[in-house]
Design an enzyme around this catalytic site. Structure first.
Site, PDB file in Angstrom:
ATOM      1  N   THR A  19      -8.632   5.355   4.640  1.00 46.65           N
ATOM      2  CA  THR A  19      -8.736   3.992   5.141  1.00 46.65           C
ATOM      3  C   THR A  19      -8.828   3.050   3.955  1.00 46.65           C
ATOM      4  O   THR A  19      -9.475   3.360   2.961  1.00 46.65           O
ATOM      5  CB  THR A  19      -9.958   3.803   6.052  1.00 46.65           C
ATOM      6  N   GLY A  20      -8.156   1.928   4.055  1.00 46.29           N
ATOM      7  CA  GLY A  20      -8.191   0.988   2.940  1.00 46.29           C
ATOM      8  C   GLY A  20      -6.874   0.242   2.856  1.00 46.29           C
ATOM      9  O   GLY A  20      -6.105   0.202   3.828  1.00 46.29           O
ATOM     10  N   GLY A  37      -3.554  -0.105   2.560  1.00 49.24           N
ATOM     11  CA  GLY A  37      -2.547   0.922   2.777  1.00 49.24           C
ATOM     12  C   GLY A  37      -1.441   1.012   1.741  1.00 49.24           C
ATOM     13  O   GLY A  37      -0.997   2.110   1.403  1.00 49.24           O
ATOM     14  N   ARG A  41       5.577  -4.353   9.229  1.00 46.34           N
ATOM     15  CA  ARG A  41       4.812  -3.665   8.179  1.00 46.34           C
ATOM     16  C   ARG A  41       4.170  -2.381   8.743  1.00 46.34           C
ATOM     17  O   ARG A  41       3.585  -2.376   9.809  1.00 46.34           O
ATOM     18  CB  ARG A  41       3.726  -4.603   7.645  1.00 46.34           C
ATOM     19  N   VAL A  42       4.312  -1.314   8.006  1.00 42.28           N
ATOM     20  CA  VAL A  42       3.664  -0.061   8.382  1.00 42.28           C
ATOM     21  C   VAL A  42       2.745   0.341   7.230  1.00 42.28           C
ATOM     22  O   VAL A  42       3.126   0.245   6.063  1.00 42.28           O
ATOM     23  CB  VAL A  42       4.713   1.050   8.646  1.00 42.28           C
ATOM     24  N   GLY A  43       1.545   0.764   7.566  1.00 50.24           N
ATOM     25  CA  GLY A  43       0.583   1.147   6.532  1.00 50.24           C
ATOM     26  C   GLY A  43       0.644   2.631   6.205  1.00 50.24           C
ATOM     27  O   GLY A  43       1.610   3.328   6.545  1.00 50.24           O
ATOM     28  N   ASP A  44      -0.411   3.106   5.580  1.00 49.09           N
ATOM     29  CA  ASP A  44      -0.456   4.503   5.138  1.00 49.09           C
ATOM     30  C   ASP A  44      -0.826   5.481   6.253  1.00 49.09           C
ATOM     31  O   ASP A  44      -0.455   6.657   6.203  1.00 49.09           O
ATOM     32  CB  ASP A  44      -1.475   4.653   3.998  1.00 49.09           C
ATOM     33  N   THR A  83     -10.225   0.870  10.689  1.00 50.62           N
ATOM     34  CA  THR A  83      -9.300   1.969  10.968  1.00 50.62           C
ATOM     35  C   THR A  83     -10.157   3.188  11.285  1.00 50.62           C
ATOM     36  O   THR A  83     -11.242   3.327  10.735  1.00 50.62           O
ATOM     37  CB  THR A  83      -8.457   2.253   9.705  1.00 50.62           C
TER      38      THR A  83
HETATM   39  N1  ASP Z   1      -5.084   1.711   5.791  1.00 52.59           N
HETATM   40  C1  ASP Z   1      -4.846   0.801   6.867  1.00 52.59           C
HETATM   41  C2  ASP Z   1      -3.523   0.131   6.643  1.00 52.59           C
HETATM   42  O1  ASP Z   1      -3.251  -0.281   5.523  1.00 52.59           O
HETATM   43  C3  ASP Z   1      -5.891  -0.237   7.034  1.00 52.59           C
HETATM   44  C4  ASP Z   1      -7.318   0.242   6.969  1.00 52.59           C
HETATM   45  O2  ASP Z   1      -7.569   1.408   6.754  1.00 52.59           O
HETATM   46  O3  ASP Z   1      -8.227  -0.563   7.151  1.00 52.59           O
HETATM   47  O4  ASP Z   1      -2.790  -0.042   7.570  1.00 52.59           O
END
Ligand code: ASP
Length: 343
Positions: free
Chosen positions: A262-263, A265, A239-242, A211
């Site tokens: 990032t991580g 989500g 699905r929607v992330g953060d 990301t």
């Molecule tokens: N945070 C992002 C999500 O969960 C993924 C990522 O940062 O690698 O969509």
């Protein structure tokens, strides 16, 4: 004044001066990340490592050029993220990871620290540069967030580049999806469908890489933050992330800091990480580094992982992560670029 006291006084003065000096030298105007995850040196070829460093450097140069030319922080964030979205090494734009159904569904957000205006898009499949669509939502609509085909139609109407969904396809990510599907089905058998694995089908940490995010501080002292992603490999439909959720993966306020996360989500959403950092700074008077550490530790405590970048209006930055590595970089006010990958 006794000699000893005088000496001590002079020493304190010197260290205060030195501290100030280094604080000045350390004024940052931009920080970026290219995702956190199990990034190990032993798994990296020298060519791949060099390629990552080159693109991160190029992205920082693109943003820094805007800042140097007196453009605003939003321009710097957008230019920086374009470089990363257009490069297949990162999980944003071209090179985005695949959903379980084999699609690339992209999320992005941007926020202006001066006005607290924000824009985001989620689940889009045809917009070449989702960060620009997020900016258009912020600047050219009365809304904050648009999703799916509506967001795509809006992007088209405001003249953004629309591509065939195939544009986002890359071999690496496709193979990543096949691996994830295989591992998930094995995992499901081993876990006997435990509640946790039902909730988080994508348990493997390697499912999320790359990301991208950027926080910039312009000459006028205004901050902007942006994040762009393909989300997590093997994510389920819709699905929607953060990243596109203002306050979770992206937040910006001149009074506190600009933040891009990032991580994993789901944990960032549940902990409202980016806004929590801003709140800790605003209401508890914590520094950007202290606030970021607290918020990230909470993610870890709950079982999630990842990292973030944050920059305050004085040019103090932090780039913490609790994974093996995080692609990251920063540039100082005088143009010195720093890029790193591992712990
Ligand atoms: N945070 C992002 C999500 O969960 C993924 C990522 O940062 O690698 O969509």
């Amino acid at each position: 004044m006794k000699m000893k006291t005088l000496k001590l006084f002079v020493l304190i003065l010197i260290s205060l001066y030195a501290g100030n000096l280094s604080a000045q030298q350390q004024k940052y105007v931009m920080v970026i990340h290219g995702g956190a995850g199990t990034i190990l040196k032993r798994n990296m070829t020298p060519e791949k490592e060099a390629a990552y460093i080159a693109v991160l450097t190029q992205a920082l140069q693109a943003g820094y050029a805007k800042i140097k030319a007196g453009k605003n922080s939003l321009d710097a964030v957008e230019a920086t993220i374009h470089v990363l979205e257009n490069d297949p090494h990162f999980n944003a734009g071209k090179g985005a990871v695949f959903t379980h159904d084999g699609r690339n569904e992209l999320d992005a957000a941007i926020m202006d620290g001066k006005t607290l205006m924000a824009g985001s898009v989620a689940g889009v499949t045809t917009i070449k540069n989702p960060i620009s669509a997020a900016r258009a939502v912020m600047e050219k609509s009365e809304h904050v967030m648009m999703v799916g085909t509506g967001a795509e139609q809006f992007a088209k109407e405001v003249g953004l580049e629309i591509v065939d969904p195939k544009y986002f396809w890359t071999k690496d990510r496709w193979e990543g999806l096949q691996k994830a599907i295989k591992e998930d089905s094995v995992k499901a058998v081993l876990d006997h469908g435990s509640k946790k694995s039902e909730l988080f089908g994508t348990k493997n940490h390697d499912y999320k890489f790359g990301t991208v995010g950027c926080v910039a501080l312009d000459k006028a002292g205004n901050l902007a933050a942006g994040t762009s992603t393909g989300g997590m490999t093997n994510k389920k439909y819709g699905r929607v992330g953060d990243a596109p959720i203002i306050g979770a993966g992206t937040y910006c306020n001149n009074e506190t800091a600009g933040i891009s996360c990032t991580g994993w989500g789901e944990f960032y959403i549940r902990n409202v990480v980016a806004k929590t950092i801003s709140d800790l700074m605003e209401y508890k008077n914590l520094s950007v580094a202290e606030a970021s550490k607290i918020a990230l530790d909470k993610v870890r405590e709950m079982g999630g992982d990842g990292g973030l970048i944050a920059l305050d209006a004085k040019g103090n930055m932090t780039m913490p992560f609790n994974t093996e590595g995080m692609y990251r970089g920063a540039v100082t006010a005088d143009g010195k670029i720093e890029v790193s990958i591992y712990k």
